[in-house]
Design an enzyme around this catalytic site. Structure first.
Site, PDB file in Angstrom:
ATOM      1  N   ASP A  99      -3.238   2.576  -5.633  1.00 59.88           N
ATOM      2  CA  ASP A  99      -2.056   2.524  -4.760  1.00 59.88           C
ATOM      3  C   ASP A  99      -1.968   1.252  -3.922  1.00 59.88           C
ATOM      4  O   ASP A  99      -1.313   1.228  -2.896  1.00 59.88           O
ATOM      5  CB  ASP A  99      -1.996   3.778  -3.865  1.00 59.88           C
ATOM      6  CG  ASP A  99      -3.103   3.817  -2.839  1.00 59.88           C
ATOM      7  OD1 ASP A  99      -4.121   3.121  -3.024  1.00 59.88           O
ATOM      8  OD2 ASP A  99      -2.968   4.552  -1.851  1.00 59.88           O
ATOM      9  N   GLU A 100      -2.633   0.195  -4.377  1.00 62.56           N
ATOM     10  CA  GLU A 100      -2.592  -1.064  -3.617  1.00 62.56           C
ATOM     11  C   GLU A 100      -2.448  -2.254  -4.559  1.00 62.56           C
ATOM     12  O   GLU A 100      -3.153  -2.329  -5.559  1.00 62.56           O
ATOM     13  CB  GLU A 100      -3.906  -1.266  -2.860  1.00 62.56           C
ATOM     14  CG  GLU A 100      -4.166  -0.321  -1.737  1.00 62.56           C
ATOM     15  CD  GLU A 100      -5.526  -0.620  -1.107  1.00 62.56           C
ATOM     16  OE1 GLU A 100      -5.628  -0.525   0.107  1.00 62.56           O
ATOM     17  OE2 GLU A 100      -6.474  -0.960  -1.837  1.00 62.56           O
ATOM     18  N   ASP A 157       0.866  -1.180   0.000  1.00 57.65           N
ATOM     19  CA  ASP A 157       0.000   0.000   0.000  1.00 57.65           C
ATOM     20  C   ASP A 157       0.903   1.231   0.000  1.00 57.65           C
ATOM     21  O   ASP A 157       1.698   1.409   0.923  1.00 57.65           O
ATOM     22  CB  ASP A 157      -0.883  -0.049   1.266  1.00 57.65           C
ATOM     23  CG  ASP A 157      -1.815   1.139   1.379  1.00 57.65           C
ATOM     24  OD1 ASP A 157      -1.898   1.957   0.439  1.00 57.65           O
ATOM     25  OD2 ASP A 157      -2.460   1.257   2.443  1.00 57.65           O
TER      26      ASP A 157
END
Ligand SMILES: [Mg+2]
Length: 406
Positions: free
Chosen positions: A108-109, A13
């Protein structure tokens, strides 16, 4: 090594993602309180805050007006979604040079399944350090991330949340369930405000209480099989579900009087197709064709269908809509429908020679931006003047569907 000391998933993350991209791009912002905003207006919300801004109490969701009070020297930056998507691809490439990415969960993961000796904790930790160093080298040293290592993807995501910024957290099977007790119910993916309230009504207020429930009680608390999945996930088990088979996704809309023209109906049709494609990707299906129907004044209609290779990206279906629309009779439309069918679940999907994975990833990244910042924060240019029309009835969350495998 004992199997209870192994980890099977790595979850990454990025920290304060949009703000970090801006600090990476603009050296003058480094070390400064930065907030990314959708537009320059006091009435809007921050959509990301740098760690320097978080120290002032500014968070994603803080009103710009309040942010200026909390930190008068805050640097406000208007979001540059194209740039964030470009960084996203560079980060995925960096991670993939260390370990294959099994799932991109949001801009973003991402998650990777560990294999063989990677499952041994010291090796998994070394892999995590290598990923961080590769991102720093290939993308930029201001792109920090928190990595979680755990027996399943659900717990790996939780682990990635436990230490920020630049964290590395391991959850071993032998740490369960007590390592989870410090979390709030709302920290679990899939537990939102409504589910939390529902659990309270069942007398469950803490993680400890949740973890003490039997399988049957968890099933009852969720009112279904999802409860049993939570029961298994919290115990480090890996489960594979067979998704319920669906045959089509359809969206339709009755046109407002001013939109009852060929052009007006076309714009709505584009939006319906776009929304259906978002749902398609969210459900992790591919579709083998597009059907379009138009109802005219006077109770009659027209419809047409085009078969396609199994696809998932929006531009392919918008192009099919364009072709189908050329065959529509010149009458006054009052209703438009779009249906994606047949649907093909991931397990049965055959990638086509012409499939462009980048196109599908871009569509997914746009879905994530829209899910988090409101519909049409990012959209295809042809939809520009349909914002606000034919509102979608899909409930979005910033977490993946629980029907996916953790
Ligand atoms: Mg993040």
């Amino acid at each position: 090594m004992n199997d209870t000391e192994k980890v099977r998933w790595l979850f990454l993350d990025l920290n304060a993602y949009f703000a970090s991209v801006e600090q990476q791009e603009i050296p003058a912002l480094r070390g400064k309180p930065v907030a990314v905003v959708p537009m320059m207006a006091d009435s809007t919300c921050c959509i990301a805050a740098s760690y320097e801004a978080k120290a002032f109490g500014i968070r994603c969701g803080t009103l710009v007006r309040e942010a200026k009070v909390l930190c008068p020297e805050i640097r406000l930056i208007e979001a540059r979604h194209d740039l964030y998507v470009r960084y996203h691809h560079a980060i995925v490439d960096a991670v993939e040079s260390c370990v294959p990415v099994a799932a991109v969960l949001s801009i973003d993961e991402m998650a990777s399944q560990l294999l063989g000796s990677q499952k041994d904790i010291p090796n998994a930790q070394a892999l995590a350090a290598k990923i961080k160093a590769t991102i720093a080298r290939q993308v930029g040293p201001y792109m920090k991330s928190s990595i979680g290592l755990a027996p399943n993807r659900f717990l790996a995501k939780l682990a990635s949340d436990m230490q920020k910024p630049d964290g590395l957290t391991v959850i071993r099977e032998m740490d369960l369930p007590h390592i989870l007790y410090k979390l709030e119910l709302r920290d679990l993916p899939g537990i939102g405000a409504r589910m939390e309230k529902h659990l309270h009504e069942h007398g469950i207020y803490t993680m400890e209480e949740l973890c003490r429930l039997s399988k049957a009680q968890t099933h009852a608390a969720w009112g279904g099989i999802v409860g049993e999945h939570f029961y298994a996930w919290l115990r480090g088990e890996v489960i594979r579900e067979t998704p319920t088979q669906r045959r089509s996704i359809s969206h339709s809309h009755v046109l407002e009087p001013e939109a009852r023209t060929r052009t007006g109906a076309f714009k709505i049709a584009q939006k319906l197709v776009t929304n259906a494609c978002i749902r398609l990707r969210k459900m992790d299906y591919w579709a083998g064709g597009l059907w379009v129907g138009v109802g005219f004044l006077g109770d009659h209609g027209w419809d047409n269908r085009e078969g396609l290779d199994e696809r998932q990206d929006t531009p392919t279906f918008l192009a099919a809509l364009n072709r189908l629309w050329k065959t529509i009779p010149n009458e006054r439309p009052i209703r438009v429908s779009a249906v994606l069918y047949p649907l093909i679940p991931r397990q049965r999907h055959t990638p086509s020679l012409f499939e462009n994975p980048k196109q599908e990833l871009l569509s997914k990244a746009m879905d994530q931006i829209n899910a988090r910042y409101g519909h049409y924060a990012a959209y295809y240019a042809s939809l520009f003047d349909t914002k606000g029309k034919a509102p979608t009835r899909i409930a979005f969350t910033s977490i993946p569907d629980l029907s996916s495998e953790f």
